[in-house]
Design an enzyme around this catalytic site. Structure first.
Site, PDB file in Angstrom:
ATOM      1  N   ARG A  16      54.330 -51.236  20.781  1.00 39.81           N
ATOM      2  CA  ARG A  16      55.439 -51.851  21.518  1.00 39.81           C
ATOM      3  C   ARG A  16      56.436 -50.796  21.985  1.00 39.81           C
ATOM      4  NH1 ARG A  16      56.157 -57.453  17.933  1.00 39.81           N
ATOM      5  NH2 ARG A  16      54.496 -58.562  19.050  1.00 39.81           N
TER       6      ARG A  16
ATOM      7  N   TYR B 215      51.725 -56.587  27.970  1.00 40.82           N
ATOM      8  CA  TYR B 215      51.130 -55.913  26.808  1.00 40.82           C
ATOM      9  C   TYR B 215      51.880 -56.177  25.503  1.00 40.82           C
ATOM     10  CZ  TYR B 215      47.968 -52.376  28.930  1.00 40.82           C
ATOM     11  OH  TYR B 215      46.954 -51.717  29.539  1.00 40.82           O
ATOM     12  N   GLU B 216      51.136 -56.135  24.403  1.00 41.55           N
ATOM     13  CA  GLU B 216      51.672 -56.029  23.043  1.00 41.55           C
ATOM     14  C   GLU B 216      52.720 -57.094  22.720  1.00 41.55           C
ATOM     15  OE1 GLU B 216      49.755 -54.287  21.661  1.00 41.55           O
ATOM     16  OE2 GLU B 216      49.080 -52.927  23.212  1.00 41.55           O
ATOM     17  N   GLY B 217      52.456 -58.316  23.115  1.00 39.92           N
ATOM     18  CA  GLY B 217      53.436 -59.386  22.964  1.00 39.92           C
ATOM     19  C   GLY B 217      54.269 -59.433  24.226  1.00 39.92           C
TER      20      GLY B 217
END
Length: 580
Positions: A292, A430-432
């Site tokens: 993140r 991305y990534e949440g």
């Protein structure tokens, strides 16, 4: 256009983020001259080796032929040069072959990597997360045989979460892990959207995979984390036969064409458990949180690349009667210049947020007292969703403005401006997704210590206001920042008193408000740090802080009002009504 690594801007961001004190405390052998030398060397590498491949990676992309994935032209050789230069091992533990430098320095280097070639940078970025996960939760065998290869970059790492029916909802993961009777496991299932899931740039690929054991409880509490390598690793560290996993295809994407995004098929692949049974989500979040912050850096990076191209174009393009340029370049048009300077200001604000979060991550591990480590960890946790979401939103916004500065030329692929916009668009997903980051901020991070972590940050920001008021030319910045902090405090207090749909509806505008104000504070600190300088670069930092204060911080009170509007009509408006 030619990419120029923003080494001086990165050094300033590290300095004002508190990196020098970190170096003095935990890295006494690392001085500022060494930091500068590392940044300069990294800048030279990315300019010469990675930036020239960026356009070809977009035009040709990774290939999938006869079941084999090949990296974009030149990428495999560039990766080997990246590894040979030691750029993969900057912050890893020397016990596993790393250089033991700061996480903040690694982030600064990776910003240059991503800016020069974002599709390339995704490969070592995922490897960094795998390193952190195995360092914390790996078995003795994994740390002995696998971790050093990941640190050196000889092998690369991936993160396998998403499935066709399980995107952000990891409770829906169905990939199976069946005990093989020999102490290991066999994986069965399909994962999608796996970045650099297969390629020909390294000897082996280490997949960290979420899966369920046969007797696992339902939901996220029944998920475990496994390591499955493309080629099996023998007990002496040598590579064995191919494992029973493969890429089924690669995705055809809006951007980052040079990055092979794979559908991965696990067809009885041999695997090892990482960490504790049924605790895979917690273990994987080590990798997720690292990613993140790295994705936030990607947002900064692609914005920097788009800005540099737009600035160069504005100085070359002749159009109309420019108020401030004798040669007629569009850089002389007031609105074009305002756009470019605001792009630059937001880039520097986002960069400062990301690198400050990196310094907090270092201090959370290395500060001398437990109290200092706790304070740093809480500040890191508070800033991480802002660094990820706000910075990637800035990346899309700046890349879009870069197309706008080009005018019609920006909409034409040949100029290259459109690539930055296309590449930038994945980062808020991305990534949440950024909406999930906002929910995390208001649901988990703001309530920490009863709101005390955000209160402490606001108090620190308030202290800067007095310094601004006493510095000629920055008084107005101080006034705008003071009002922005007050708006953030007002919205924070409201959120602490409101839960459920009201808080969820307010999450995204609140995150924007927080990023706007914190970013303005960090720009103000940079302006204070360079206020005594007489060169153009130093003077520009005060100009950027003033512009940001007038264009962004001035909107903070209105944003706070929007946060406190709550859910309003949202629940009652039906989809039928929206469809007309």
């Amino acid at each position: 256009m030619t990419f120029r690594a923003p080494v001086r801007d990165l050094a300033l961001a590290l300095r004002t983020a508190g990196h020098p004190s970190l170096v003095g405390q935990a890295f006494p052998e690392l001085d500022e001259d060494t930091v500068a030398a590392v940044l300069e060397a990294a800048g030279a590498f990315v300019e010469s080796e990675l930036a020239p491949l960026n356009r070809k990676g977009d035009q040709v992309g990774a290939r999938f032929e006869n079941g084999v994935v090949s990296a974009a032209p030149g990428f495999a050789a560039a990766y080997q040069a990246f590894v040979a230069g030691g750029w993969n091992s900057l912050s890893a533990d020397p016990e596993h072959g790393g250089q033991g430098l700061t996480k903040a320095m690694e982030l600064a280097v990776f910003e240059m990597v991503h800016a020069s070639n974002m599709a390339f940078g995704l490969c070592p970025m995922l490897t960094q997360g795998a390193i952190e996960a195995l360092d914390l939760h790996g078995t003795e065998r994994q740390k002995r045989l696998v971790l050093p290869k990941l640190v050196s970059g000889e092998w690369t790492g991936t993160m396998n979460l998403t499935e066709p029916q399980a995107g952000s909802d990891l409770a829906a993961v169905t990939t199976r892990a069946e005990p093989d009777g020999e102490g290991g496991y066999r994986l069965h299932g399909q994962k999608i959207f796996i970045t650099w899931g297969d390629h020909d740039a390294a000897d082996n690929i280490c997949h960290l995979v979420l899966a369920r054991l046969p007797d696992a409880p339902p939901g996220v509490k029944g998920i475990s984390l496994f390591l499955a390598t493309k080629r099996l690793v023998e007990d002496d560290g040598s590579l064995g036969i191919a494992n029973d996993l493969r890429a089924g295809s690669i995705e055809h994407k809006l951007g980052i064409h040079g990055s092979p995004t794979c559908v991965m098929l696990f067809e009885g692949a041999k695997a090892e458990l990482v960490g504790e049974v049924n605790n895979g989500i917690a273990h994987m979040f080590v990798m997720m949180n690292a990613a993140r912050l790295q994705v936030g850096v990607q947002g900064v990076a692609i914005a920097e690349r788009a800005f540099q191209q737009a600035l160069a174009f504005s100085q070359e393009r002749r159009q109309g009667r420019a108020a401030w340029s004798a040669d007629g370049s569009i850089y002389g048009h007031p609105d074009v210049r305002r756009t470019l300077l605001l792009m630059k200001a937001k880039i520097e604000a986002a960069r400062a947020i990301c690198l400050t979060t990196g310094v907090c991550a270092d201090l959370a591990r290395l500060a001398p007292s437990e109290a200092e480590r706790t304070t740093a960890r809480q500040r890191q946790e508070l800033l991480t969703p802002i660094a990820k979401a706000w910075s990637t939103d800035v990346g899309v916004e700046v890349a879009s403005q870069g197309v706008q500065v080009h005018g019609g030329m920006g909409f034409i692929e040949e100029t290259g401006a459109a690539q930055h916009y296309r590449d930038a668009r994945i980062a808020p997903i991305y990534e949440g997704t950024n909406g999930i980051q906002a929910i995390d901020l208001v649901g988990r991070k703001i309530p920490m210590e009863g709101g005390g972590v955000m209160d402490a940050l606001c108090a620190e920001m308030h202290a800067t206001v007095a310094d601004l008021a006493a510095t000629p030319g920055l008084e107005a910045v101080g006034a705008r920042l003071d009002a922005g902090i007050a708006a953030l405090e007002r919205a924070t207090d409201w959120l602490l008193q409101n839960k459920g749909p009201n808080a969820l509806t307010a999450a995204t505008p609140y995150l924007k408000l927080a990023g706007d104000v914190i970013g303005g504070w960090m720009l103000a600190r940079q302006a204070l740090a360079t206020a005594a300088g007489s060169d153009d670069w130093s003077r520009s930092k005060s100009a950027l802080a003033r512009l940001y204060a007038g264009q962004v911080l001035a909107q903070a009170p209105g944003l706070a009002d929007g946060v406190m509007d709550g859910a309003g009509d949202l629940e009652s408006v039906t989809a039928h009504a929206l469809g007309g």
